[in-house]
Write a protein that holds these residues in place. Structure first.
Motif, PDB file in Angstrom:
ATOM      1  N   GLY A 944      63.263-104.457  64.642  1.00  0.00           N
ATOM      2  CA  GLY A 944      64.045-103.910  65.504  1.00  0.00           C
ATOM      3  C   GLY A 944      63.488-102.700  65.832  1.00  0.00           C
ATOM      4  N   SER A 945      64.325-101.629  66.238  1.00  0.00           N
ATOM      5  CA  SER A 945      63.836-100.334  66.887  1.00  0.00           C
ATOM      6  C   SER A 945      64.320 -99.232  65.981  1.00  0.00           C
ATOM      7  CB  SER A 945      64.578-100.438  68.290  1.00  0.00           C
ATOM      8  OG  SER A 945      66.213-100.249  68.217  1.00  0.00           O
ATOM      9  N   SER A 946      64.055 -98.052  66.281  1.00  0.00           N
ATOM     10  CA  SER A 946      64.227 -96.678  65.493  1.00  0.00           C
ATOM     11  C   SER A 946      65.582 -96.498  65.445  1.00  0.00           C
ATOM     12  CB  SER A 946      63.528 -95.498  65.978  1.00  0.00           C
ATOM     13  OG  SER A 946      62.165 -95.565  66.063  1.00  0.00           O
ATOM     14  N   GLY A 947      66.298 -96.600  64.368  1.00  0.00           N
ATOM     15  CA  GLY A 947      67.537 -96.185  63.856  1.00  0.00           C
ATOM     16  C   GLY A 947      68.277 -97.636  63.876  1.00  0.00           C
ATOM     17  N   SER A 948      67.873 -98.725  64.293  1.00  0.00           N
ATOM     18  CA  SER A 948      68.235-100.120  64.052  1.00  0.00           C
ATOM     19  C   SER A 948      67.169-101.019  63.576  1.00  0.00           C
ATOM     20  CB  SER A 948      68.703-100.611  65.412  1.00  0.00           C
ATOM     21  OG  SER A 948      69.839 -99.633  66.142  1.00  0.00           O
ATOM     22  N   PRO A 949      67.000-100.761  62.357  1.00  0.00           N
ATOM     23  CA  PRO A 949      65.802-101.705  61.855  1.00  0.00           C
ATOM     24  C   PRO A 949      66.493-102.901  61.359  1.00  0.00           C
ATOM     25  CG  PRO A 949      66.752-100.226  60.117  1.00  0.00           C
ATOM     26  CD  PRO A 949      67.254 -99.817  61.281  1.00  0.00           C
ATOM     27  N   THR A 950      65.652-103.951  61.431  1.00  0.00           N
ATOM     28  CA  THR A 950      66.108-105.571  61.076  1.00  0.00           C
ATOM     29  C   THR A 950      65.709-106.050  59.881  1.00  0.00           C
ATOM     30  OG1 THR A 950      64.549-106.272  62.567  1.00  0.00           O
ATOM     31  CG2 THR A 950      66.844-105.919  63.619  1.00  0.00           C
ATOM     32  N   LEU A 951      65.227-105.166  58.822  1.00  0.00           N
ATOM     33  CA  LEU A 951      64.385-105.830  57.638  1.00  0.00           C
ATOM     34  C   LEU A 951      65.022-106.517  56.987  1.00  0.00           C
ATOM     35  CD1 LEU A 951      61.652-106.101  56.136  1.00  0.00           C
ATOM     36  CD2 LEU A 951      62.147-103.894  55.107  1.00  0.00           C
ATOM     37  N   PHE A 952      66.343-105.930  56.758  1.00  0.00           N
ATOM     38  CA  PHE A 952      67.380-106.723  55.588  1.00  0.00           C
ATOM     39  C   PHE A 952      68.364-107.389  56.483  1.00  0.00           C
ATOM     40  CE2 PHE A 952      65.146-103.367  53.264  1.00  0.00           C
ATOM     41  CZ  PHE A 952      65.213-103.661  52.165  1.00  0.00           C
ATOM     42  N   ASN A 953      68.212-108.132  57.296  1.00  0.00           N
ATOM     43  CA  ASN A 953      69.115-108.804  57.967  1.00  0.00           C
ATOM     44  C   ASN A 953      68.786-110.287  57.489  1.00  0.00           C
ATOM     45  OD1 ASN A 953      66.954-109.498  59.575  1.00  0.00           O
ATOM     46  ND2 ASN A 953      67.613-109.409  61.565  1.00  0.00           N
ATOM     47  N   GLY A 954      68.020-110.718  56.660  1.00  0.00           N
ATOM     48  CA  GLY A 954      67.695-112.177  56.158  1.00  0.00           C
ATOM     49  C   GLY A 954      66.989-112.823  57.093  1.00  0.00           C
ATOM     50  N   SER A 955      66.180-112.435  57.891  1.00  0.00           N
ATOM     51  CA  SER A 955      65.489-113.308  58.759  1.00  0.00           C
ATOM     52  C   SER A 955      64.022-112.598  59.057  1.00  0.00           C
ATOM     53  CB  SER A 955      66.274-113.513  60.138  1.00  0.00           C
ATOM     54  OG  SER A 955      66.462-112.265  60.814  1.00  0.00           O
ATOM     55  N   SER A 956      63.691-111.774  58.347  1.00  0.00           N
ATOM     56  CA  SER A 956      62.414-111.000  58.879  1.00  0.00           C
ATOM     57  C   SER A 956      61.159-111.845  58.129  1.00  0.00           C
ATOM     58  CB  SER A 956      62.524-109.666  58.284  1.00  0.00           C
ATOM     59  OG  SER A 956      63.343-108.759  59.039  1.00  0.00           O
ATOM     60  N   SER A 957      60.045-111.850  58.699  1.00  0.00           N
ATOM     61  CA  SER A 957      58.902-112.138  58.000  1.00  0.00           C
ATOM     62  C   SER A 957      58.372-110.874  57.300  1.00  0.00           C
ATOM     63  CB  SER A 957      57.844-112.482  59.307  1.00  0.00           C
ATOM     64  OG  SER A 957      58.412-113.634  59.931  1.00  0.00           O
ATOM     65  N   ILE A 958      57.861-111.199  56.088  1.00  0.00           N
ATOM     66  CA  ILE A 958      57.702-110.074  54.852  1.00  0.00           C
ATOM     67  C   ILE A 958      56.128-109.705  55.035  1.00  0.00           C
ATOM     68  CG2 ILE A 958      57.854-109.322  52.936  1.00  0.00           C
ATOM     69  CD1 ILE A 958      60.783-109.514  54.280  1.00  0.00           C
ATOM     70  N   ALA A 959      55.515-108.570  55.426  1.00  0.00           N
ATOM     71  CA  ALA A 959      54.155-108.477  55.612  1.00  0.00           C
ATOM     72  C   ALA A 959      54.238-107.114  54.925  1.00  0.00           C
ATOM     73  CB  ALA A 959      53.607-108.278  56.763  1.00  0.00           C
ATOM     74  N   LEU A 960      53.743-107.140  53.629  1.00  0.00           N
ATOM     75  CA  LEU A 960      53.659-105.783  52.668  1.00  0.00           C
ATOM     76  C   LEU A 960      52.032-105.222  52.770  1.00  0.00           C
ATOM     77  CD1 LEU A 960      55.187-104.084  50.607  1.00  0.00           C
ATOM     78  CD2 LEU A 960      54.589-105.523  48.928  1.00  0.00           C
ATOM     79  N   LYS A 961      52.274-104.058  52.913  1.00  0.00           N
ATOM     80  CA  LYS A 961      51.061-103.349  52.740  1.00  0.00           C
ATOM     81  C   LYS A 961      50.977-102.376  51.671  1.00  0.00           C
ATOM     82  CE  LYS A 961      50.182-103.074  57.841  1.00  0.00           C
ATOM     83  NZ  LYS A 961      48.924-103.753  57.714  1.00  0.00           N
ATOM     84  N   LEU A 962      49.729-102.404  50.814  1.00  0.00           N
ATOM     85  CA  LEU A 962      49.653-101.803  49.651  1.00  0.00           C
ATOM     86  C   LEU A 962      48.341-101.148  49.581  1.00  0.00           C
ATOM     87  CD1 LEU A 962      51.486-104.347  46.992  1.00  0.00           C
ATOM     88  CD2 LEU A 962      52.455-102.170  47.881  1.00  0.00           C
ATOM     89  N   ARG A 963      48.268-100.067  48.650  1.00  0.00           N
ATOM     90  CA  ARG A 963      46.652 -99.673  48.478  1.00  0.00           C
ATOM     91  C   ARG A 963      46.721 -99.875  47.143  1.00  0.00           C
ATOM     92  NH1 ARG A 963      45.811 -94.331  51.066  1.00  0.00           N
ATOM     93  NH2 ARG A 963      45.509 -95.564  52.497  1.00  0.00           N
ATOM     94  N   LEU A 964      45.757-100.746  46.963  1.00  0.00           N
ATOM     95  CA  LEU A 964      45.401-101.430  45.549  1.00  0.00           C
ATOM     96  C   LEU A 964      43.818-101.086  44.912  1.00  0.00           C
ATOM     97  CD1 LEU A 964      46.916-104.880  46.039  1.00  0.00           C
ATOM     98  CD2 LEU A 964      48.184-102.768  44.949  1.00  0.00           C
ATOM     99  N   ARG A 965      43.705 -99.809  44.925  1.00  0.00           N
ATOM    100  CA  ARG A 965      42.164 -99.464  44.380  1.00  0.00           C
ATOM    101  C   ARG A 965      42.281 -99.672  42.810  1.00  0.00           C
ATOM    102  NH1 ARG A 965      41.835 -93.732  47.178  1.00  0.00           N
ATOM    103  NH2 ARG A 965      43.968 -93.762  45.976  1.00  0.00           N
ATOM    104  N   GLU A 966      41.268 -99.398  42.103  1.00  0.00           N
ATOM    105  CA  GLU A 966      41.090 -99.344  40.803  1.00  0.00           C
ATOM    106  C   GLU A 966      42.326 -98.254  40.009  1.00  0.00           C
ATOM    107  OE1 GLU A 966      36.924-100.958  39.582  1.00  0.00           O
ATOM    108  OE2 GLU A 966      36.959 -99.187  40.113  1.00  0.00           O
ATOM    109  N   ALA A 967      42.350 -97.174  40.892  1.00  0.00           N
ATOM    110  CA  ALA A 967      43.083 -95.984  40.511  1.00  0.00           C
ATOM    111  C   ALA A 967      44.541 -96.638  40.391  1.00  0.00           C
ATOM    112  CB  ALA A 967      42.854 -94.851  41.268  1.00  0.00           C
ATOM    113  N   GLU A 968      44.954 -97.257  41.403  1.00  0.00           N
ATOM    114  CA  GLU A 968      46.419 -97.791  41.606  1.00  0.00           C
ATOM    115  C   GLU A 968      46.854 -98.658  40.442  1.00  0.00           C
ATOM    116  OE1 GLU A 968      45.784 -95.214  44.877  1.00  0.00           O
ATOM    117  OE2 GLU A 968      44.561 -96.935  44.237  1.00  0.00           O
TER     118      GLU A 968
END
Length: 989
Positions: A944-968
């Protein structure tokens, strides 16, 4: 819909002992039970009794997985089987120039060929076979014809330039001239630093004739100077100096090393690169290994004299350096019973048996017979044939047995059997298989019913069998073989404002502040354990109760409190009256209490105090010992009280540790101990690293057959031969005729009899006692017509199906085809629903009822995972083993540990939880690590846009970014090894 509970009234009420089991409909299909999960429970697996070592193999003809013996290989083309478990050995073909044994497959060494050939005066002449192997080498001396004249141009003398170049030597035949530059007088060294610049004088030959230093002046704080090193000195190497102000110094990684930098921490890390270091090293580089002159097939052997491993041939058991051409056989003098010996060096010694003690000639022997006993002359050895001849004795009677197998009647000892199959099929043996054939059962499918198509029996789909299904994604209620209903218009949402609940699409509201929890009496209350925390009103008692601790606890009423207060007041007054010694004192208020304390006529005044706590004597003390709190003799255990406080903030990063000690050398002592030398000159003895003695080599191939031994001088062997009934022994051709002895065993009887069948009559040859089966077969003649009569099948109407009317079979019209409305279903009673109602099971049928819940539906939770691998430097290497609902994983930064996890299009909400399992390579265990706020990268695009996100409207494509070094992830490894971590997500479809 959300918050809707599905009640399974027939599920087990006790879950004890059912961990890891699954729900299964029992055999009677009347209950749901817990059962163990077995592979054979799967509908396409047939593995009820697998054998040891078998594997699951798919059978496409049967469309199922079956337990099969695993046989992926077949012998031949250079392989054979080496034992159980399908061990495949590589076989070196005969004459192919290869040898295969326990040490592997390698080229067969050529005898007497290894060595060095050729020098300054001789060159080698090499013979090569058709396999490219050198089979012979000879050396030939080099001869040159003397040069008769020199006509080419040549240098006569080498002369230097005065003051610039000096020449030493260079005169005479084949002489050498040495050239040197004349020194200019400039002192060798490095000139210039952060405060002085070099001033250089160069002559016409480009040589520096003089150098001095000039102080640098100019801008910049602190008089234009800064701290720095003038030169970089490395022992034994050329000194490095700056060529200009703010010159760059480049560090280059040598062979076997790796240099990494961290700009944020201003650090340079020097480490060993295991790959390039291993490639650059040779076993001959070790100080206690001498592999010079090693040839194909040799091994390293420890030499205690030189304290080194040296190249040599392998000897002793299991040796692999004896070629097939090296084997030989030596024949020794005859002795004893003979023997064959091997010296482990290719030589077999054959010792023949000693037969010299025998007689002087070959004596003939004769055979004789008496009864069933044959005797040979000489040692009178005998053979009794009685047992051998017993089966042929003619002592049998004419008795014979009659047997039946299936439809075949047999007479013992005869081949003339009687097959009743055709007779029985046309007569009375009408069985289940015949009924199935008549009813065309072979063409029936599961759940079909028997129908009449106008001319024959036919199996058709059961139109009355229907199932009800719900598609939450499309909000559609469907009935099999029928219609479906879109119930999206019935969706409603609940909202709560203050105490008022409102449902969309209706003006009706519910004031929860007025909700009744009415029961006639306490006996109507539900189970207090099941409804823990609930409240209820008992009309008979006029009181409220709450469920706690498995019981309904009464909430005191006004009368309870009034009575309690009255009783308490009377009790207190009595106690106070005792306290004041009977004085007429009313202590209904604080003022009266104060007055009583000041009145000398009361006993209270004698114990009055100023109000300061310190005036009280014998005060109890409060002590805390570990988790035990004690006051006035009473102890309370506080170990289970309270909660752990929140995690404190991350501390500051500590200073960079000192540079570690690198390995500068490694040696192996004579005893086989490995010693490491570190950069700080310290050493570490890692103990003995020599391996054990290798396994015994495989058995060599069978040697060639030996020559026939010489004829002995003792008794000669003789042979027996037979012709007809006559046995003959070689030598003197003496014979024994067995005709008379065998006569009693001659099978010439004519007692054989055969069975025959004519019509329904069975006869035995030579006899008049026949058996007529007609009456027997007629009484049991059950055929197709009998089945039709039994099923009341007298040409029913086409399309009718077979039914049961309670007392007999009946043909009725099929009422299938699917229901056109929900109320047409037999288990649905919904003739007059109201707007907004839902279908709810009332114990016997689905009926309209109020919708007590709202919100969208949802699928079940599922765990998804993938494996993340690290290389030996700790960087991300690859991902694998992702489950079906993870679409892809991309490594965005191998060194930084950043990845992007893209979920399947069916996943439209972010994961509910994330857990990491880092592998501890050294200790062979996994560390469980939850997602921490300290992880530098853990984000999802809001959409969506700033102030009007659409992540939780049930139709989003989920692309999750994580930092997964050995330390994490908690993964760790030893030096030069790799490791991995598993990343798990809980998602909802």
């Amino acid at each position: 819909m959300a918050n809707t509970f599905i009640e399974l009234n027939d599920t087990p009420s006790n879950f004890t002992g059912s961990s890891a089991k699954y729900l299964q409909v029992d055999g009677s299909e009347g209950n749901v039970i817990f059962n163990n999960i077995e592979l054979n429970n799967l509908h396409n697996v047939n593995a009820s009794a697998p054998g040891g070592g078998q594997v699951l193999q798919y059978n496409s003809a049967a469309s199922e997985w079956r337990a099969q013996t695993y046989a992926p290989y077949s012998a031949g083309n250079g392989t054979n089987f080496g034992g159980s478990g399908y061990v495949v050995n590589v076989v070196a073909g005969s004459g192919g120039g290869l040898t295969s044994n326990a040490n592997g497959v390698y080229m067969t060494p050529i005898a007497n060929i290894s060595g060095s050939y050729g020098n300054a005066t001789h060159i080698p002449a090499i013979t090569v076979n058709d396999k490219g192997q050198v089979t012979a080498v000879t050396t030939t001396e080099i001869t040159l014809a003397q040069a008769s004249s020199l006509t080419a141009d040549y240098v006569g003398n080498v002369i230097g330039t005065a003051g610039q170049i000096t020449v030493t030597g260079g005169t005479g035949n084949n002489s050498n001239a040495t050239l040197n530059l004349v020194a200019t007088g400039v002192t060798a060294g490095i000139y210039g630093n952060t405060t002085h610049a070099p001033r250089i004088t160069v002559d016409t030959y480009g040589r520096i004739s003089s150098v001095d230093s000039v102080a640098v002046s100019g801008g910049g704080g602190a008089n234009g100077t800064s701290l720095g090193f003038a030169n970089i000195n490395v022992s034994g190497q050329t000194t490095i100096g700056a060529d200009k102000v703010e010159d760059d110094l480049t560090l280059a990684a040598g062979t076997g090393t790796a240099i990494t930098t961290d700009a944020n921490a201003d650090t340079i890390t020097f480490a060993i690169n295991p790959t390039t270091a291993a490639q650059a090293m040779s076993i001959s580089n070790f100080s206690d290994v001498d592999a010079s002159g090693i040839t194909n097939g040799q091994v390293l052997v420890w030499n205690s004299s030189s304290n080194k491993f040296e190249a040599g041939d392998q000897t002793g058991s299991g040796g692999g350096n004896v070629s097939l051409t090296s084997f030989s056989v030596t024949t020794a003098t005859p002795s004893g019973n003979g023997s064959l010996a091997y010296d482990n060096a290719g030589v077999f010694t054959f010792t023949p048996a000693d037969t010299s003690s025998g007689g002087g000639g070959a004596a003939d022997q004769t055979l004789s017979i008496s009864g069933n006993i044959i005797t040979i002359s000489g040692n009178n050895d005998t053979v009794d044939l009685t047992t051998m001849l017993a089966p042929y004795s003619k002592t049998d009677t004419d008795a014979q047995d009659l047997t039946i197998s299936g439809n075949i009647i047999s007479l013992t000892g005869q081949s003339g059997n009687v097959d009743l199959t055709s007779l029985l099929s046309s007569g009375g043996s009408y069985n289940d298989a015949a009924v199935n054939t008549h009813l065309n059962t072979s063409g029936a499918s599961a759940s079909q019913v028997l129908s009449w198509n106008g001319s024959d029996y036919a199996w058709v789909a059961d139109g009355d069998s229907q199932t009800l299904s719900w598609n939450a994604g499309t909000t559609t209620l469907s009935v099999s073989n029928g219609n479906n209903v879109d119930l999206s218009a019935l969706e409603q949402t609940l909202s709560l404002s203050a105490n008022i609940i409102t449902i969309s699409g209706s003006s009706s509201t519910v004031d929860v502040s007025k909700t009744r929890f009415y029961y006639a009496n306490q006996s109507d209350f539900p189970n207090a354990t099941t409804y823990h925390g609930a409240i209820g009103h008992s009309h008979a008692d006029g009181a409220m109760y709450f469920a706690h601790g498995g019981a309904w606890v009464k909430i005191p009423t006004t009368s309870d409190i009034t009575t309690s207060n009255t009783n308490m007041k009377a009790y207190v007054d009595a106690e106070v009256n005792t306290l004041i010694g009977g004085a007429n004192v009313n202590l209904d208020s604080l003022a009266e209490v104060a007055n009583a304390l000041a009145n000398s006529n009361t006993e209270l005044s004698t114990v009055a105090f100023t109000g300061v706590y310190s005036d009280i004597t014998s005060r109890p003390t409060l002590t805390l010992n570990s988790s035990n709190l004690t006051l006035d003799g009473t102890t309370v255990d506080l170990s289970g009280v309270g909660a752990t406080g929140p995690q404190g903030p991350q501390g500051n990063v500590g200073n960079t540790g000192a540079t570690g000690n690198g390995i500068t050398g490694a040696t192996i002592s004579g005893a086989g101990n490995l010693s490491l030398t570190y950069s700080n000159t310290s050493t570490q003895d890692l103990g003995n690293i020599q391996g054990g003695v290798g396994p015994q080599g495989i058995q060599g191939i069978q040697g060639p057959a030996g020559n026939d031994g010489a004829d002995g001088s003792g008794d000669a062997d003789q042979t027996l031969s037979v012709s007809g009934n006559v046995i003959t022994i070689s030598g003197n051709n003496d014979t024994v005729d067995l005709t008379t002895m065998l006569a009693p065993y001659s099978k010439t009887d004519t007692d054989a009899q055969d069975l025959t069948l004519a019509g329904n009559v069975i006869s035995l040859t030579g006899q008049s006692g026949n058996v007529d089966l007609t009456s027997l077969l007629v009484s049991g003649n059950y055929n197709d017509a009998a089945v039709d009569t039994h099923l009341n099948q007298s040409n029913p109407t086409s399309g009718y199906v077979l039914s049961w009317n309670g007392s007999d079979y009946a043909w009725v019209a099929q009422s299938g085809g699917g229901a056109s409305a929900l109320n047409d279903l037999t288990d649905v009673s919904a003739s007059s629903p109201s707007s907004g109602q839902v279908l709810k099971w009332n114990g016997s049928a689905w009926a309209p009822a109020a919708d007590l819940n709202s919100g969208g539906g949802g699928g079940g939770a599922t765990v998804q995972r993938f494996k993340l691998s690290y290389n030996s430097s700790g960087q991300l290497a690859s991902t694998s083993d992702k489950t079906s609902l993870i679409d892809s994983i991309s490594i965005d930064s191998a060194s930084g540990g950043d990845v992007t996890v893209n979920f399947d299009s069916s996943i439209n909400y972010p994961p509910a939880s994330i857990m990491m399992y880092g592998y501890d390579y050294t200790n062979n265990k996994y560390l469980v690590v939850p997602l921490e706020t300290t992880m530098g990268l853990r984000e999802l695009a809001g959409g969506g846009s700033s102030g009007s996100p659409t992540l939780f409207n049930g139709s989003s494509s989920i692309a999750l970014k994580l930092r997964l070094r050995e330390a994490e992830t908690g993964a760790s490894r030893s030096f030069g090894t790799t490791t991995h971590a598993w990343i798990e997500f809980v998602v909802y479809e």
